[in-house]
Each structure stands twice: as C-alpha cells, then as structure tokens.
Design an enzyme around this catalytic site. Structure first.
Site, PDB file in Angstrom:
ATOM      1  N   CYS A  63       0.811  -1.230   0.000  1.00 19.63           N
ATOM      2  CA  CYS A  63       0.000   0.000   0.000  1.00 19.63           C
ATOM      3  C   CYS A  63       0.839   1.272   0.000  1.00 19.63           C
ATOM      4  O   CYS A  63       0.301   2.362   0.052  1.00 19.63           O
ATOM      5  CB  CYS A  63      -0.962   0.004   1.183  1.00 19.63           C
ATOM      6  SG  CYS A  63      -0.157   0.267   2.764  1.00 19.63           S
ATOM      7  N   CYS A  81      -2.728  -1.743   5.815  1.00 19.27           N
ATOM      8  CA  CYS A  81      -3.298  -2.827   4.995  1.00 19.27           C
ATOM      9  C   CYS A  81      -3.098  -4.198   5.627  1.00 19.27           C
ATOM     10  O   CYS A  81      -3.460  -5.202   5.025  1.00 19.27           O
ATOM     11  CB  CYS A  81      -2.719  -2.785   3.591  1.00 19.27           C
ATOM     12  SG  CYS A  81      -1.035  -3.405   3.504  1.00 19.27           S
ATOM     13  N   CYS A 140      13.072  -7.034  12.379  1.00 14.02           N
ATOM     14  CA  CYS A 140      13.610  -7.984  11.406  1.00 14.02           C
ATOM     15  C   CYS A 140      12.572  -8.139  10.299  1.00 14.02           C
ATOM     16  O   CYS A 140      11.548  -8.785  10.490  1.00 14.02           O
ATOM     17  CB  CYS A 140      13.880  -9.312  12.111  1.00 14.02           C
ATOM     18  SG  CYS A 140      14.671 -10.532  11.063  1.00 14.02           S
TER      19      CYS A 140
HETATM   20 ZN    ZN Z   1       0.533  -1.710   3.813  1.00 16.63          ZN
END
Ligand code: ZN
Length: 135
Positions: A51, A100, A120
């Site tokens: 996104c 998202c 990480c």
């Molecule tokens: Zn996203």
C-alpha cells in the site's frame, strides 16, 4: 483496529509477485540473505510493498548479520501494528503494516541503542524509495 485498506486475497495476488504475496498475505518468511535489501545501503524510505505506506527510514537500518533487513526503529509508530505470534513454539511479536495488515516481519528485543529493538523485516514486504536529492 480495522485496517484502512482491505482487499481480497485474489486482488492482492494480482497486484503482487508470488513472493511478495506469500510473505505479506500468507505470513511467509523469505530465506535469509536472499532478499533485495538485507545488504542494501541506499538512502531513503522503505514503504509497504502492498500500500506504499512509509514504514522505515534508511537512517534506522543497520547490519544485524541475520540476512534480513533490520531496523532499530520504525519511521512512524502509527504506521506499524503489532500482534503476538505464538507459532514456531516461541513467543514472538509480529510486525504488520497498520494500513493494509501486510505481514512485514517480527520485532525482537536484542537491537542496538538507542531503542534496543530489532525490526527484522522481509525484503519482499518492502519497496525502497530513494530520497530525492537536495535541491
Ligand atoms: Zn501496507
């Protein structure tokens, strides 16, 4: 909190490469030392590959030696969501895109100062955007 962007698995599958889809939508983990960014030193911002929300800045990236891109801090904590992950017989904290719900990676408490955190991440979950040169 409900994610702002919600798409079906098929919609994500069309938008992403198979590896990006596997990591972000099926909670996959790329093999260490195989991703595009673990040894990458560009100056700029790492966005969510799904996104394009800005997630990490290159100034917080460091070489953790793990084979995955590692950061000691997110760019904006509001763009990140956390979830307890009890898979693999250990307690880990999963890191997600807050917009998202893409799976990004995990955060561990063994990072460098000043935060002591190690984000990480999977290269496949990130898209690097180079910083524009100063005008
Ligand atoms: Zn996203």
């Amino acid at each position: 909190m409900e994610p702002k962007i919600q798409k079906s698995k098929d919609e994500w599958r069309q938008q992403l490469t198979p590896e990006q889809f596997h990591v972000t939508r099926e909670h996959g983990t790329e093999q260490a030392f195989t991703g595009a960014y673990h040894d990458f030193k560009g100056e700029g911002v790492y966005e969510c590959v799904c996104c394009r929300t800005p997630l990490f800045d290159s100034s917080a990236k460091y070489n953790s030696g793990t084979g995955w891109p590692s950061f000691w801090s997110p760019l904006n904590p509001e763009n990140i969501a956390f979830k307890e992950d009890l898979s693999l017989f250990s307690r880990r904290t999963e890191v997600l895109c807050a917009v998202c719900e893409a799976h990004l990676g995990h955060v561990f408490p063994d990072g460098p100062p000043p935060t002591g955190e190690r984000y990480c991440m999977n290269s496949a979950a990130l898209n690097f955007k180079e910083r524009a040169a100063e005008a």
